[in-house]
Write a protein that holds these residues in place. Structure first.
Motif, short mmCIF file in Angstrom:
data_model
loop_
_atom_site.label_atom_id
_atom_site.label_comp_id
_atom_site.label_asym_id
_atom_site.label_seq_id
_atom_site.Cartn_x
_atom_site.Cartn_y
_atom_site.Cartn_z
N GLY A 1 50.45 37.56 41.88
CA GLY A 1 49.80 37.62 40.19
C GLY A 1 49.54 39.67 39.90
N ASP A 2 48.55 39.88 38.80
CA ASP A 2 47.71 40.82 38.21
C ASP A 2 46.82 41.04 38.69
N TYR A 3 45.64 42.22 38.51
CA TYR A 3 44.37 42.13 39.00
C TYR A 3 43.84 41.50 37.64
N TYR A 4 42.58 41.63 37.79
CA TYR A 4 41.52 40.80 37.27
C TYR A 4 41.32 42.05 35.64
N ARG A 5 40.94 42.06 34.49
CA ARG A 5 41.13 42.63 33.40
C ARG A 5 40.08 41.83 31.83
N ASN A 6 39.06 42.58 32.36
CA ASN A 6 37.66 41.62 31.35
C ASN A 6 38.09 41.12 29.90
N PRO A 7 38.06 40.07 28.92
CA PRO A 7 38.79 40.03 27.80
C PRO A 7 38.13 40.59 26.79
N ASP A 8 36.92 40.97 26.76
CA ASP A 8 36.13 41.19 26.12
C ASP A 8 35.15 42.72 26.83
N ILE B 1 29.16 54.78 30.93
CA ILE B 1 30.76 53.46 31.13
C ILE B 1 30.96 53.04 29.60
N ILE B 2 31.89 52.67 28.77
CA ILE B 2 32.04 52.65 28.10
C ILE B 2 33.39 51.34 27.79
N SER B 3 33.28 51.33 29.30
CA SER B 3 34.69 49.61 29.13
C SER B 3 35.04 49.51 30.36
N ASP B 4 35.21 48.05 30.50
CA ASP B 4 36.23 47.35 31.99
C ASP B 4 37.49 47.96 31.75
N GLU B 5 38.25 48.78 32.72
CA GLU B 5 39.95 48.70 32.92
C GLU B 5 40.33 47.24 33.29
N LEU B 6 40.05 47.79 34.96
CA LEU B 6 40.89 46.40 35.66
C LEU B 6 39.41 46.29 36.65
N GLN B 7 39.52 44.97 37.57
CA GLN B 7 38.96 45.18 38.89
C GLN B 7 40.23 44.20 39.92
N ASP B 8 39.76 44.92 40.76
CA ASP B 8 40.35 44.92 42.15
C ASP B 8 39.16 43.62 42.55
N GLY B 9 40.02 42.63 43.57
CA GLY B 9 39.39 42.17 44.80
C GLY B 9 38.70 40.68 43.85
N VAL B 10 39.17 40.17 42.51
CA VAL B 10 38.24 39.41 42.12
C VAL B 10 39.38 38.07 42.50
N PRO B 11 38.55 36.96 43.54
CA PRO B 11 39.11 36.18 43.53
C PRO B 11 39.97 34.73 42.31
N GLY B 12 41.25 34.81 43.01
CA GLY B 12 42.33 34.64 41.85
C GLY B 12 43.45 35.80 40.92
N TYR B 13 42.59 36.99 41.66
CA TYR B 13 43.86 37.70 41.53
C TYR B 13 44.45 38.80 42.53
#
Length: 336
Positions: free
Chosen positions: A285-292, A101-113
């Motif tokens: 809104g949209d999915y959560y994506r980690n900015p880092d 695993i080298i990166s996040d792309e998108l996360q589903d089910g994160v509160p607020g997203y």
């Protein structure tokens, strides 16, 4: 004379190495336009400072994440957007033990997203999960990031494929029409399809994948360690470029530009994107994506264990053994 010959040979070798590096091809997969970063990266090539120099990027479309395992195993992809369902299958079944695993792309089910939705016809007979007994439900591909949460949710309500109902497969873009034409009674829709006002007008949401499995890594970028090490300088430059572009899209001041990019990718009107793209606004809104670029490894482990619990995986994996964040960490350092 010998010194001149040596220097000339060294220059030739350096030039050859630079040329070889410039020809490094990075093939990146995507399934859903816009939601997967691949298509959006190509819309901001002005921010991809190393593209065409240390690497060239090629994006390849797949119907569902299970197909990516074969592509990785056959050397047809450098980076695949796997998910919580396909990562363990790739490692255990396909024996890709060097997958990282080298990166996040998108996360589903994160509160607020946003979280993918189980949708039924608004004027139809389905008002609860129990109402699905004897009915037909649709996912895009067995073992995908939308399919497994559906099966988990059905199992939680005592429903099983072929015994209590029928699960069929279909491409995601065709699902709203299938639902409207009564060819199926429930579909699992991701963004951007679920945000279409025409779809919203005729559907009702029975639940979300977050309800079924909690926070889940709907998308991660994964590559084989051997491929990374062979092409590390090019990979490093690509990850830097990708993070630069992703941060640009996630910046609220660039919302209009992001919408224009989505319109260009999909050839669809502005109203399909303007209200939600890259926004934090719950199910609107949209999915959560980690900015880092950091994936939620603990959440990933929990969802993989959940699949074992319900019999969709034979064995679990220790996710932490398959994580290499060195490329992303260096990209974050470069961009600070």
């Amino acid at each position: 004379m010998r010194l001149k010959t040596f220097l000339f040979a060294a220059l030739i070798m350096a030039f050859s190495n630079a040329t070889a590096q410039a020809q490094t091809k990075i093939r990146l997969s995507y399934i859903v336009p816009v939601s997967n970063w691949a298509t959006m990266l190509m819309q901001k090539k002005d921010l991809m400072k190393h593209e065409g120099k240390s690497y060239t990027l090629e994006i390849i479309h797949f119907r569902g994440t299970p197909e990516l395992i074969t592509a990785l195993a056959n050397g047809e992809l450098e980076i695949a957007n796997l998910g919580f369902t396909t990562l363990p299958l790739a490692i255990v079944n396909a024996r890709l033990s060097d997958l990282r695993i080298i990166s996040d792309e998108l996360q589903d089910g994160v509160p607020g997203y946003y979280s993918n939705e189980f949708m039924v016809r608004k004027d139809g007979p389905i008002h609860s999960w129990a109402d699905l007994k004897g009915k037909v439900v649709t996912s895009n591909a067995y073992g995908s990031g939308t399919d497994i949460p559906l099966r988990v949710m059905l199992a939680k309500h005592g429903l099983r494929d072929k015994r209590d109902l029928t699960i069929i497969e279909a491409p995601i873009p065709t699902m709203p029409a299938m639902l409207a034409e009564k060819k199926t009674d429930l579909v699992v829709l991701p963004l951007p399809f679920s945000a279409n006002p025409k779809v919203r007008a005729v559907t009702r949401t029975l639940g979300t994948t977050g309800d079924a499995v909690g926070i889940n890594q709907l998308g991660i970028w994964a590559a084989r360690a051997s491929v990374i090490e062979k092409n590390r300088p090019a990979f490093q430059d690509f990850i830097e470029d990708a993070l630069r572009v992703e941060r640009w899209y996630l910046d609220p001041k660039n919302h209009n530009g992001a919408v224009q990019a989505a319109m260009a990718v999909t050839k669809t009107p502005k109203q399909l994107w303007d209200s939600w793209l890259f926004k934090k606004n719950g199910q609107n809104g949209d999915y959560y994506r980690n900015p880092d670029g950091k994936p939620d490894i603990d959440a990933l482990q929990k969802v993989i264990d959940l699949q074992v619990k319900y019999g969709f995986l034979k064995q679990t994996i220790d996710v932490k053994k398959y994580v290499d964040m060195s490329l992303m960490e260096e990209a974050v350092r470069r961009l600070h």
